[in-house]
Design a protein around this motif. Structure first.
Motif, PDB file in Angstrom:
ATOM      1  N   THR A 137      16.606  30.004  23.339  1.00 17.30           N
ATOM      2  CA  THR A 137      17.350  31.073  22.673  1.00 17.30           C
ATOM      3  C   THR A 137      18.215  31.809  23.706  1.00 17.30           C
ATOM      4  O   THR A 137      17.703  32.316  24.697  1.00 17.30           O
ATOM      5  N   ILE A 171      21.394  34.685  24.010  1.00 15.37           N
ATOM      6  CA  ILE A 171      22.177  35.700  23.280  1.00 15.37           C
ATOM      7  C   ILE A 171      23.297  36.205  24.165  1.00 15.37           C
ATOM      8  O   ILE A 171      23.059  36.685  25.285  1.00 15.37           O
ATOM      9  N   LEU A 180      24.293  34.370  18.872  1.00 12.78           N
ATOM     10  CA  LEU A 180      22.928  33.858  19.059  1.00 12.78           C
ATOM     11  C   LEU A 180      22.950  32.335  19.024  1.00 12.78           C
ATOM     12  O   LEU A 180      23.491  31.739  18.077  1.00 12.78           O
ATOM     13  N   VAL A 214      20.527  28.760  19.516  1.00  7.70           N
ATOM     14  CA  VAL A 214      19.212  28.136  19.640  1.00  7.70           C
ATOM     15  C   VAL A 214      19.459  26.689  20.040  1.00  7.70           C
ATOM     16  O   VAL A 214      20.085  25.934  19.289  1.00  7.70           O
ATOM     17  N   THR A 229      25.814  37.288  13.728  1.00 10.21           N
ATOM     18  CA  THR A 229      24.523  37.979  13.848  1.00 10.21           C
ATOM     19  C   THR A 229      24.633  39.507  13.890  1.00 10.21           C
ATOM     20  O   THR A 229      23.687  40.203  13.547  1.00 10.21           O
ATOM     21  N   PHE A 262      13.966  39.002  19.447  1.00 11.33           N
ATOM     22  CA  PHE A 262      14.359  37.583  19.548  1.00 11.33           C
ATOM     23  C   PHE A 262      13.760  36.820  20.733  1.00 11.33           C
ATOM     24  O   PHE A 262      13.886  35.605  20.799  1.00 11.33           O
ATOM     25  N   PRO A 319      14.804  36.099  23.781  1.00 11.50           N
ATOM     26  CA  PRO A 319      15.692  35.071  24.348  1.00 11.50           C
ATOM     27  C   PRO A 319      15.292  34.715  25.777  1.00 11.50           C
ATOM     28  O   PRO A 319      14.634  35.507  26.451  1.00 11.50           O
TER      29      PRO A 319
END
Ligand code: BGC
Length: 255
Positions: free
Chosen positions: A126, A128, A140, A142, A150, A197, A199
């Protein structure tokens, strides 16, 4: 392959042809001041001027500082509200004499460029990207795939819209020291996003990323790695051009 990229920002509308193999501009970009108020018709005229400056006649990717789905603008936090509901792809295609136009969120465009040519290259998990400017934009990823629109700049922070507290504009408007902004505003914002999240990596973009040495070293207590964006000013233009060729993120105007 070359595609044209345009970045619509709060103060300037800039564009250039982009070499998609190198992720770089093939010519010096052309910039015009964003009209105030930044109404759809006036902004479209500026985009046409920028594209026309190069005599361009191929595909064009365009960033917009708000949510864009199916080529239609859904939010306009920092530009004229008349944009909401406008099919920006169609409007711009008409102004550009029928050239194929793809429109996407500005931070998403910057993120696409950074993930391929900049600080996010080869990064899995992840990631960001946050652009800290007039507002806060977010992208964002993945495992390299974008989750579009987002809008993490509008998370609530201490009862306020986060971008009103942690953007670069907030630092300037409130005349905050780098230290105050970094440790009291940005750090808290990043901690909140990290809580949601987790990240592996934050990429910090926007004009202020050029001064990353003034504030990134002051940010402590965040697990994720935090790095400045590498493409800086050109990330939006490059990402817009990339999106114009990618059907996965494209929100191209329907014929
Ligand atoms: C908008 C986002 C945009 C960001 C940066 C925010 O206010 O809601 O869509 O990406 O500003 O321009």
């Amino acid at each position: 392959m070359n595609v044209f990229g345009v970045d619509i920002g709060g103060s300037g509308i800039k564009g250039a042809p982009v070499d998609l193999n190198r992720g770089d501009l093939t010519q010096e970009r052309h910039k015009v001041l964003t009209p105030q108020p930044a109404t759809p018709d006036d902004v479209a005229g500026c985009v046409a001027e920028v594209v026309g400056h190069f005599g361009w006649s191929g595909s064009v990717g365009v960033t917009f500082p708000g949510v864009v789905t199916d080529s239609t603008v859904r939010t306009a936090a920092n530009v004229d509200k008349a944009w909401i509901g406008v099919d920006a792809g169609r409007l711009l295609r008409d102004r550009l004499g029928g050239l194929p136009v793809t429109v996407l969120n500005d931070a998403d465009a910057a993120g696409i460029a950074e993930m391929t040519f900049g600080a996010g290259r080869d990064r899995k998990g992840t990631v960001i990207l946050l652009t800290l400017g007039t507002g806060i934009g977010s992208a964002l990823f993945v495992d390299g795939t974008l989750v579009p629109n987002t809008e993490l700049g509008h998370l609530e922070l201490k009862g306020h819209d986060a971008e009103k507290r942690a953007s670069s504009k907030a630092r300037e408007d409130e005349e905050l020291s780098w230290e105050h902004w970094a440790t009291r505003r940005l750090r808290k914002y990043l901690a909140h996003v990290e809580m949601l999240f987790s990240p592996e990596l934050f990429i910090i973009g926007g004009g202020v990323s050029r001064k990353a040495d003034k504030f990134l070293p002051l940010i402590e207590g965040i697990r994720a790695e935090i790095v400045p964006a590498q493409l800086q000013n050109n990330a939006g233009i490059v990402g817009a051009a990339m999106a114009a060729t990618a059907t996965t993120v494209a929100t191209a105007a329907k014929p």
